[in-house]
Write a protein that holds these residues in place. Structure first.
Motif, PDB file in Angstrom:
ATOM      1  N   THR A   1       6.983   5.265   3.621  1.00  0.00           N
ATOM      2  CA  THR A   1       7.465   6.400   4.406  1.00  0.00           C
ATOM      3  C   THR A   1       8.434   7.235   3.574  1.00  0.00           C
ATOM      4  OG1 THR A   1       9.377   5.201   5.275  1.00  0.00           O
ATOM      5  CG2 THR A   1       7.316   5.036   6.535  1.00  0.00           C
ATOM      6  N   PRO A   2       8.588   8.515   3.929  1.00  0.00           N
ATOM      7  CA  PRO A   2       9.570   9.347   3.234  1.00  0.00           C
ATOM      8  C   PRO A   2      10.981   8.754   3.288  1.00  0.00           C
ATOM      9  CG  PRO A   2       8.126  10.728   4.546  1.00  0.00           C
ATOM     10  CD  PRO A   2       7.802   9.294   4.892  1.00  0.00           C
ATOM     11  N   GLU A   3      11.317   8.105   4.375  1.00  0.00           N
ATOM     12  CA  GLU A   3      12.641   7.502   4.517  1.00  0.00           C
ATOM     13  C   GLU A   3      12.844   6.379   3.504  1.00  0.00           C
ATOM     14  OE1 GLU A   3      10.509   7.916   7.197  1.00  0.00           O
ATOM     15  OE2 GLU A   3      11.508   9.699   7.974  1.00  0.00           O
TER      16      GLU A   3
ATOM     17  N   ASP B   1       0.858  -1.183   0.000  1.00  0.00           N
ATOM     18  CA  ASP B   1       0.000   0.000   0.000  1.00  0.00           C
ATOM     19  C   ASP B   1       0.889   1.227   0.000  1.00  0.00           C
ATOM     20  OD1 ASP B   1      -1.841   2.017   0.419  1.00  0.00           O
ATOM     21  OD2 ASP B   1      -2.803   1.067   2.134  1.00  0.00           O
ATOM     22  N   VAL B   2       0.658   2.125  -0.937  1.00  0.00           N
ATOM     23  CA  VAL B   2       1.485   3.329  -1.047  1.00  0.00           C
ATOM     24  C   VAL B   2       1.384   4.194   0.211  1.00  0.00           C
ATOM     25  CG1 VAL B   2      -0.194   4.845  -2.181  1.00  0.00           C
ATOM     26  CG2 VAL B   2       2.244   5.094  -2.683  1.00  0.00           C
ATOM     27  N   ASN B   3       0.299   4.060   0.954  1.00  0.00           N
ATOM     28  CA  ASN B   3       0.148   4.828   2.197  1.00  0.00           C
ATOM     29  C   ASN B   3       1.139   4.374   3.271  1.00  0.00           C
ATOM     30  OD1 ASN B   3      -2.015   6.471   1.253  1.00  0.00           O
ATOM     31  ND2 ASN B   3      -3.377   4.719   1.533  1.00  0.00           N
ATOM     32  N   ASP B   4       1.703   3.185   3.090  1.00  0.00           N
ATOM     33  CA  ASP B   4       2.704   2.675   4.030  1.00  0.00           C
ATOM     34  C   ASP B   4       4.128   3.059   3.618  1.00  0.00           C
ATOM     35  OD1 ASP B   4       0.693   1.470   5.532  1.00  0.00           O
ATOM     36  OD2 ASP B   4       0.832  -0.407   4.396  1.00  0.00           O
TER      37      ASP B   4
ATOM     38  N   LYS C   1       1.904   9.812  -8.791  1.00  0.00           N
ATOM     39  CA  LYS C   1       1.694   9.688  -7.338  1.00  0.00           C
ATOM     40  C   LYS C   1       3.039   9.653  -6.615  1.00  0.00           C
ATOM     41  CE  LYS C   1      -0.514   8.764  -3.463  1.00  0.00           C
ATOM     42  NZ  LYS C   1      -1.362   9.741  -2.794  1.00  0.00           N
ATOM     43  N   ILE C   2       4.005   8.904  -7.150  1.00  0.00           N
ATOM     44  CA  ILE C   2       5.326   8.826  -6.535  1.00  0.00           C
ATOM     45  C   ILE C   2       6.046  10.168  -6.672  1.00  0.00           C
ATOM     46  CG2 ILE C   2       7.565   7.660  -6.596  1.00  0.00           C
ATOM     47  CD1 ILE C   2       5.190   5.936  -5.511  1.00  0.00           C
ATOM     48  N   THR C   3       5.929  10.800  -7.834  1.00  0.00           N
ATOM     49  CA  THR C   3       6.538  12.113  -8.041  1.00  0.00           C
ATOM     50  C   THR C   3       5.965  13.113  -7.037  1.00  0.00           C
ATOM     51  OG1 THR C   3       6.800  11.620 -10.399  1.00  0.00           O
ATOM     52  CG2 THR C   3       6.961  13.938  -9.729  1.00  0.00           C
ATOM     53  N   TYR C   4       4.649  13.081  -6.852  1.00  0.00           N
ATOM     54  CA  TYR C   4       4.001  13.961  -5.883  1.00  0.00           C
ATOM     55  C   TYR C   4       4.541  13.718  -4.471  1.00  0.00           C
ATOM     56  CZ  TYR C   4       0.511  15.592  -2.564  1.00  0.00           C
ATOM     57  OH  TYR C   4      -0.096  16.184  -1.483  1.00  0.00           O
ATOM     58  N   LEU C   5       4.641  12.460  -4.069  1.00  0.00           N
ATOM     59  CA  LEU C   5       5.130  12.139  -2.729  1.00  0.00           C
ATOM     60  C   LEU C   5       6.576  12.599  -2.536  1.00  0.00           C
ATOM     61  CD1 LEU C   5       3.632   8.565  -2.220  1.00  0.00           C
ATOM     62  CD2 LEU C   5       2.957  10.676  -1.043  1.00  0.00           C
ATOM     63  N   ARG C   6       7.392  12.426  -3.572  1.00  0.00           N
ATOM     64  CA  ARG C   6       8.785  12.880  -3.478  1.00  0.00           C
ATOM     65  C   ARG C   6       8.859  14.389  -3.301  1.00  0.00           C
ATOM     66  NH1 ARG C   6      12.026  13.369  -6.939  1.00  0.00           N
ATOM     67  NH2 ARG C   6      10.936  12.957  -8.865  1.00  0.00           N
ATOM     68  N   ARG C   7       8.131  15.108  -4.129  1.00  0.00           N
ATOM     69  CA  ARG C   7       8.156  16.578  -4.050  1.00  0.00           C
ATOM     70  C   ARG C   7       7.582  17.067  -2.732  1.00  0.00           C
ATOM     71  NH1 ARG C   7       6.469  17.809 -10.304  1.00  0.00           N
ATOM     72  NH2 ARG C   7       8.517  17.301 -11.166  1.00  0.00           N
ATOM     73  N   LYS C   8       6.530  16.441  -2.283  1.00  0.00           N
ATOM     74  CA  LYS C   8       5.903  16.809  -1.007  1.00  0.00           C
ATOM     75  C   LYS C   8       6.892  16.673   0.151  1.00  0.00           C
ATOM     76  CE  LYS C   8       2.272  15.240   2.110  1.00  0.00           C
ATOM     77  NZ  LYS C   8       1.265  14.212   2.365  1.00  0.00           N
ATOM     78  N   ASN C   9       7.764  15.669   0.074  1.00  0.00           N
ATOM     79  CA  ASN C   9       8.726  15.408   1.143  1.00  0.00           C
ATOM     80  C   ASN C   9      10.126  15.946   0.848  1.00  0.00           C
ATOM     81  OD1 ASN C   9       7.193  13.720   3.165  1.00  0.00           O
ATOM     82  ND2 ASN C   9       6.718  12.652   1.269  1.00  0.00           N
ATOM     83  N   GLY C  10      10.257  16.746  -0.219  1.00  0.00           N
ATOM     84  CA  GLY C  10      11.540  17.367  -0.532  1.00  0.00           C
ATOM     85  C   GLY C  10      12.609  16.390  -0.979  1.00  0.00           C
ATOM     86  N   ILE C  11      12.208  15.300  -1.601  1.00  0.00           N
ATOM     87  CA  ILE C  11      13.157  14.277  -2.045  1.00  0.00           C
ATOM     88  C   ILE C  11      13.445  14.505  -3.527  1.00  0.00           C
ATOM     89  CG2 ILE C  11      13.568  11.813  -2.340  1.00  0.00           C
ATOM     90  CD1 ILE C  11      11.530  11.384  -0.018  1.00  0.00           C
ATOM     91  N   SER C  12      14.647  14.992  -3.807  1.00  0.00           N
ATOM     92  CA  SER C  12      15.057  15.207  -5.194  1.00  0.00           C
ATOM     93  C   SER C  12      16.565  15.030  -5.285  1.00  0.00           C
ATOM     94  CB  SER C  12      14.660  16.604  -5.676  1.00  0.00           C
ATOM     95  OG  SER C  12      15.425  17.585  -5.017  1.00  0.00           O
ATOM     96  N   LEU C  13      17.045  14.792  -6.487  1.00  0.00           N
ATOM     97  CA  LEU C  13      18.486  14.665  -6.674  1.00  0.00           C
ATOM     98  C   LEU C  13      19.179  15.967  -6.304  1.00  0.00           C
ATOM     99  CD1 LEU C  13      18.642  12.658 -10.005  1.00  0.00           C
ATOM    100  CD2 LEU C  13      19.047  11.836  -7.695  1.00  0.00           C
ATOM    101  N   ARG C  14      18.570  17.070  -6.663  1.00  0.00           N
ATOM    102  CA  ARG C  14      19.145  18.391  -6.355  1.00  0.00           C
ATOM    103  C   ARG C  14      19.308  18.572  -4.845  1.00  0.00           C
ATOM    104  NH1 ARG C  14      16.986  24.279  -8.384  1.00  0.00           N
ATOM    105  NH2 ARG C  14      18.592  25.446  -7.330  1.00  0.00           N
ATOM    106  N   ASN C  15      18.252  18.291  -4.096  1.00  0.00           N
ATOM    107  CA  ASN C  15      18.331  18.432  -2.642  1.00  0.00           C
ATOM    108  C   ASN C  15      19.362  17.488  -2.046  1.00  0.00           C
ATOM    109  OD1 ASN C  15      16.371  20.402  -2.694  1.00  0.00           O
ATOM    110  ND2 ASN C  15      14.735  19.080  -1.951  1.00  0.00           N
ATOM    111  N   SER C  16      19.472  16.304  -2.598  1.00  0.00           N
ATOM    112  CA  SER C  16      20.454  15.331  -2.122  1.00  0.00           C
ATOM    113  C   SER C  16      21.875  15.848  -2.333  1.00  0.00           C
ATOM    114  CB  SER C  16      20.260  14.005  -2.841  1.00  0.00           C
ATOM    115  OG  SER C  16      21.254  13.095  -2.483  1.00  0.00           O
ATOM    116  N   ILE C  17      22.128  16.420  -3.499  1.00  0.00           N
ATOM    117  CA  ILE C  17      23.461  16.968  -3.794  1.00  0.00           C
ATOM    118  C   ILE C  17      23.781  18.116  -2.851  1.00  0.00           C
ATOM    119  CG2 ILE C  17      24.794  18.237  -5.534  1.00  0.00           C
ATOM    120  CD1 ILE C  17      23.261  16.502  -7.640  1.00  0.00           C
TER     121      ILE C  17
END
Length: 79
Positions: A23-25, A18-21, A51-67
């Motif tokens: 976690t951002p981690e 379930d995608v609701n499970d 949906k996955i793209t939305y969840l990543r952006r919502k949680n600030g998960i991007s290659l740019r932020n990682s760098i």
């Protein structure tokens, strides 16, 4: 074996995720550390790529932020 590979193996034997499970981690591990695409993760959770793209952006998960995070970790704290 990484998280994505482990979940893929579990899915092949019939487990449903379930995608609701998701976690951002866990999302960060798969996207940043294991370099899995939104499409690959979406297929694993039976949702649309958007949906996955939305969840990543919502949680600030991007290659740019990682760098940026990695760069800031390398700067000495006494500067």
């Amino acid at each position: 074996m990484g998280l994505y590979d482990e979940l893929t193996k579990r899915k092949t034997v019939g487990e449903i995720f379930d995608v609701n499970d998701l976690t951002p981690e866990k999302l960060k591990i798969m996207f940043i550390d294991e370099q899995k695409t939104d499409n690959m993760i979406a297929t694993l959770f039976n949702v649309k790529k958007s949906k996955i793209t939305y969840l990543r952006r919502k949680n600030g998960i991007s290659l740019r932020n990682s760098i940026i995070d990695n760069f800031l970790e390398d700067i000495p704290s006494d500067m």
